[in-house]
Design a protein around this motif. Structure first.
Motif, PDB file in Angstrom:
ATOM      1  N   LEU A   1       0.813  -1.221   0.000  1.00 17.37           N
ATOM      2  CA  LEU A   1       0.000   0.000   0.000  1.00 17.37           C
ATOM      3  C   LEU A   1       0.843   1.265   0.000  1.00 17.37           C
ATOM      4  N   PHE A   2       2.124   1.149   0.384  1.00 14.36           N
ATOM      5  CA  PHE A   2       2.925   2.352   0.641  1.00 14.36           C
ATOM      6  C   PHE A   2       4.069   2.550  -0.350  1.00 14.36           C
ATOM      7  N   HIS A   3       4.423   1.537  -1.106  1.00 13.07           N
ATOM      8  CA  HIS A   3       5.413   1.660  -2.180  1.00 13.07           C
ATOM      9  C   HIS A   3       6.689   2.372  -1.729  1.00 13.07           C
ATOM     10  N   GLY A   4       7.240   1.893  -0.639  1.00 12.66           N
ATOM     11  CA  GLY A   4       8.509   2.416  -0.159  1.00 12.66           C
ATOM     12  C   GLY A   4       8.417   3.680   0.670  1.00 12.66           C
ATOM     13  N   ARG A   5       7.254   4.268   0.802  1.00 17.14           N
ATOM     14  CA  ARG A   5       7.103   5.488   1.600  1.00 17.14           C
ATOM     15  C   ARG A   5       6.971   5.106   3.077  1.00 17.14           C
ATOM     16  N   ARG A   6       8.088   5.050   3.766  1.00 12.61           N
ATOM     17  CA  ARG A   6       8.055   4.644   5.171  1.00 12.61           C
ATOM     18  C   ARG A   6       7.352   5.669   6.052  1.00 12.61           C
ATOM     19  N   ASP A   7       7.350   6.932   5.627  1.00 14.36           N
ATOM     20  CA  ASP A   7       6.642   7.939   6.420  1.00 14.36           C
ATOM     21  C   ASP A   7       5.138   7.693   6.393  1.00 14.36           C
ATOM     22  N   ILE A   8       4.613   7.250   5.225  1.00 10.29           N
ATOM     23  CA  ILE A   8       3.191   6.945   5.130  1.00 10.29           C
ATOM     24  C   ILE A   8       2.865   5.686   5.922  1.00 10.29           C
ATOM     25  N   GLN A   9       3.726   4.687   5.820  1.00 10.05           N
ATOM     26  CA  GLN A   9       3.518   3.458   6.592  1.00 10.05           C
ATOM     27  C   GLN A   9       3.533   3.745   8.079  1.00 10.05           C
ATOM     28  N   HIS A  10       4.477   4.551   8.517  1.00  3.93           N
ATOM     29  CA  HIS A  10       4.584   4.896   9.933  1.00  3.93           C
ATOM     30  C   HIS A  10       3.360   5.681  10.402  1.00  3.93           C
ATOM     31  N   ALA A  11       2.839   6.538   9.523  1.00  2.16           N
ATOM     32  CA  ALA A  11       1.682   7.355   9.883  1.00  2.16           C
ATOM     33  C   ALA A  11       0.399   6.544   9.969  1.00  2.16           C
ATOM     34  N   ASN A  12       0.439   5.281   9.532  1.00  2.11           N
ATOM     35  CA  ASN A  12      -0.713   4.390   9.635  1.00  2.11           C
ATOM     36  C   ASN A  12      -0.460   3.262  10.630  1.00  2.11           C
ATOM     37  N   ASP A  13       0.519   3.444  11.499  1.00  3.05           N
ATOM     38  CA  ASP A  13       0.795   2.506  12.589  1.00  3.05           C
ATOM     39  C   ASP A  13       0.123   3.062  13.842  1.00  3.05           C
ATOM     40  N   VAL A  14      -0.921   2.376  14.310  1.00  2.00           N
ATOM     41  CA  VAL A  14      -1.720   2.912  15.407  1.00  2.00           C
ATOM     42  C   VAL A  14      -0.898   3.079  16.671  1.00  2.00           C
ATOM     43  N   SER A  15      -0.071   2.102  16.997  1.00  2.00           N
ATOM     44  CA  SER A  15       0.742   2.202  18.213  1.00  2.00           C
ATOM     45  C   SER A  15       1.698   3.382  18.132  1.00  2.00           C
ATOM     46  N   ALA A  16       2.304   3.583  16.963  1.00  2.00           N
ATOM     47  CA  ALA A  16       3.212   4.718  16.793  1.00  2.00           C
ATOM     48  C   ALA A  16       2.460   6.039  16.938  1.00  2.00           C
ATOM     49  N   THR A  17       1.261   6.126  16.393  1.00  2.00           N
ATOM     50  CA  THR A  17       0.485   7.356  16.505  1.00  2.00           C
ATOM     51  C   THR A  17       0.110   7.636  17.955  1.00  2.00           C
ATOM     52  N   LEU A  18      -0.312   6.614  18.682  1.00  2.00           N
ATOM     53  CA  LEU A  18      -0.653   6.810  20.093  1.00  2.00           C
ATOM     54  C   LEU A  18       0.553   7.304  20.889  1.00  2.00           C
ATOM     55  N   ARG A  19       1.716   6.792  20.554  1.00  2.00           N
ATOM     56  CA  ARG A  19       2.934   7.151  21.276  1.00  2.00           C
ATOM     57  C   ARG A  19       3.393   8.566  20.930  1.00  2.00           C
ATOM     58  N   GLU A  20       3.308   8.938  19.647  1.00  2.00           N
ATOM     59  CA  GLU A  20       3.882  10.200  19.185  1.00  2.00           C
ATOM     60  C   GLU A  20       2.870  11.339  19.088  1.00  2.00           C
ATOM     61  N   HIS A  21       1.580  10.995  18.940  1.00  2.00           N
ATOM     62  CA  HIS A  21       0.552  12.024  18.779  1.00  2.00           C
ATOM     63  C   HIS A  21      -0.667  11.689  19.636  1.00  2.00           C
ATOM     64  N   PRO A  22      -0.504  11.603  20.942  1.00  2.00           N
ATOM     65  CA  PRO A  22      -1.645  11.244  21.799  1.00  2.00           C
ATOM     66  C   PRO A  22      -2.728  12.311  21.754  1.00  2.00           C
ATOM     67  N   SER A  23      -3.974  11.874  21.748  1.00  2.00           N
ATOM     68  CA  SER A  23      -5.098  12.806  21.722  1.00  2.00           C
ATOM     69  C   SER A  23      -6.217  12.234  22.581  1.00  2.00           C
ATOM     70  N   ALA A  24      -7.232  13.041  22.802  1.00  2.00           N
ATOM     71  CA  ALA A  24      -8.319  12.661  23.715  1.00  2.00           C
ATOM     72  C   ALA A  24      -9.300  11.728  23.025  1.00  2.00           C
ATOM     73  N   VAL A  25      -8.858  10.489  22.780  1.00  2.00           N
ATOM     74  CA  VAL A  25      -9.722   9.474  22.188  1.00  2.00           C
ATOM     75  C   VAL A  25      -9.907   8.337  23.185  1.00  2.00           C
ATOM     76  N   ARG A  26     -11.046   7.642  23.058  1.00  2.00           N
ATOM     77  CA  ARG A  26     -11.355   6.521  23.937  1.00  2.00           C
ATOM     78  C   ARG A  26     -11.468   5.271  23.070  1.00  2.00           C
ATOM     79  N   LEU A  27     -10.656   4.271  23.386  1.00  2.00           N
ATOM     80  CA  LEU A  27     -10.530   3.100  22.533  1.00  2.00           C
ATOM     81  C   LEU A  27     -10.870   1.832  23.310  1.00  2.00           C
ATOM     82  N   LEU A  28     -11.629   0.943  22.685  1.00  2.00           N
ATOM     83  CA  LEU A  28     -11.843  -0.411  23.195  1.00  2.00           C
ATOM     84  C   LEU A  28     -11.212  -1.375  22.208  1.00  2.00           C
ATOM     85  N   VAL A  29     -10.299  -2.205  22.707  1.00  2.00           N
ATOM     86  CA  VAL A  29      -9.614  -3.178  21.859  1.00  2.00           C
ATOM     87  C   VAL A  29      -9.803  -4.560  22.475  1.00  2.00           C
TER      88      VAL A  29
END
Length: 405
Positions: free
Chosen positions: A283-311
């Motif tokens: 899906l990302f064709h070598g664009r690691r920045d796009i792949q990283h931006a679609n990693d949920v754990s990475a987003t939670l770690r680097e861009h935390p926001s006021a969301v409520r999640l059930l997993v």
């Protein structure tokens, strides 16, 4: 009989495949010396036996996981996208007014209405099938002028909106939960995240590099269409996303990428990063920045926001439990993460149906009630919660801090 009506995830289908495979295997020694042209004959029966055995094993695995419920879903055909709905509201819901008469009749019996329509995205110009569940109160005079909370429900791959009704049984569960006051009257929007054909076309709900802007359609396009067409709340606190399997990943990823629009998400047996397999492709064709931006754990770690999640994760599924642990390690305030490790039941539709009532109970604690249109709460996330999305290069796709639905 169309392929979409042929179930391949049932016990009779598995038994039939196994019997056929045994017959093909038995035919190899039986016909070994009976062929007039021995070499091509022996090769043909051997190849047929191998194919039959592989197909029988595939049927067994498919039945255990309910990956392709019908032959039509395997082949990627959708001859009747309206299946399970009570009326068709037309392109972009232009016939919604006509269908509300049907919804009102059902409302008198305490039943909600599942309507079929198509939506063409204003930004992406993608056209997808969409089912919309209107609760019984939607047409009630007592709720005139009210805007309802909304849940966007993402079907699993290779699912489509009609399977959420026919296989999950979601409309009946919603009716029961709302009637028993275990869920506020809620509009549920079920969109096709992939489009056709579905075979080897798992979009994972992302804006693919060099491909369709699925994320933008499911977040900005679908939400702006709902604002214009349905009486739904426009504040983020009135919106949640939910899904199972790949739909669970979609729910998490869309919510943490767009906290300005969505306040809560449910991932039932999902994961936290896109796979790269035969169904998904690259899906990302070598664009690691796009792949990283679609990693949920990475987003939670680097861009935390006021969301409520059930997993949730099945107790016997190592990959699901591993994703759950990564999410636990990454989540920190203002993120609120609730996790459930369920009794082993397998990655299948029976487990989904068993889990759904508890999921709706959790959503009840997250969604507010219908609100008079003039008194909608602001409910906006802080500016720090909106983070710059990298540009995938697809026209119309969300990029930077674009927060315009």
């Amino acid at each position: 009989m169309h392929a979409s009506t042929i179930r391949i995830d049932t016990l009779p289908a598995v038994v039939a495949g196994a019997v056929l495979a045994l017959l093909c295997v038995a035919a190899v020694p039986w016909a070994w010396d009976r062929w007039r042209r021995k070499v091509p004959g022996r090769m043909a029966t051997t190849v047929l036996a191998v194919v039959a055995v592989v197909a029988a094993c595939g049927l067994a695995v498919n039945a255990a996981g309910s990956f392709y419920p019908t032959l039509g879903s395997l082949l990627g055909t959708s001859p009747n996208p309206e299946e399970g709905t009570v009326a068709d509201a037309g392109p972009d819901g232009r016939d919604l007014g006509r269908t509300l008469a049907t919804a009102a009749q059902r409302s008198a019996n305490g039943q909600g209405s599942l309507l079929h329509l198509t939506v063409t995205g204003a930004r992406t110009h993608l056209t997808r099938d969409v089912d919309v569940y209107l609760p019984a109160g939607y047409t009630s005079p007592g709720y005139a002028g009210f805007r309802f909370p909304a849940i966007e429900w993402i079907p699993h791959f290779p699912g489509e909106p009609r399977q959420v009704a026919t296989l999950y049984g979601l409309p009946d569960l919603l009716d029961k939960a709302i009637a028993s006051h275990r869920l506020p009257p809620t509009v549920v929007i079920i969109a096709d995240p992939n489009g056709e054909p579905r075979l080897t076309h798992d979009s994972e709900c992302v804006d693919a590099v060099g491909g369709p802007a699925n994320d933008t359609f499911l977040s900005a396009d679908l939400r702006s269409w709902a604002y214009r067409t349905l009486r739904v709340r426009t504040d983020r606190e009135g919106w949640a996303i939910a899904g199972w399997s790949s739909g669970g990943y979609c729910a998490l990823n869309l919510t943490v990428r767009h906290p300005q629009w969505f306040a809560a998400a449910v991932s039932m047996s999902g994961y936290d990063a896109t796979p790269r397999d035969v169904e998904t492709g690259d899906l990302f064709h070598g664009r690691r920045d796009i792949q990283h931006a679609n990693d949920v754990s990475a987003t939670l770690r680097e861009h935390p926001s006021a969301v409520r999640l059930l997993v949730t994760a099945d107790g016997s599924a190592g990959d699901e439990r591993a994703a759950l642990e990564r999410l636990r390690a990454a989540a920190a305030p203002p993120v609120e993460l609730t996790t459930w490790t369920l009794a082993p039941a397998g990655h299948n539709l029976a487990a989904v149906r068993e889990e759904l009532p508890a999921v709706l109970d959790w959503l009840d604690t997250q969604l507010g009630n219908p609100v008079p249109a003039g008194r909608l709460p602001a409910g906006q996330v802080t500016a720090a919660g909106v983070w710059p999305l990298p540009d995938v290069g697809t026209p119309g796709s969300l990029r930077g801090e674009d927060a315009t639905p």
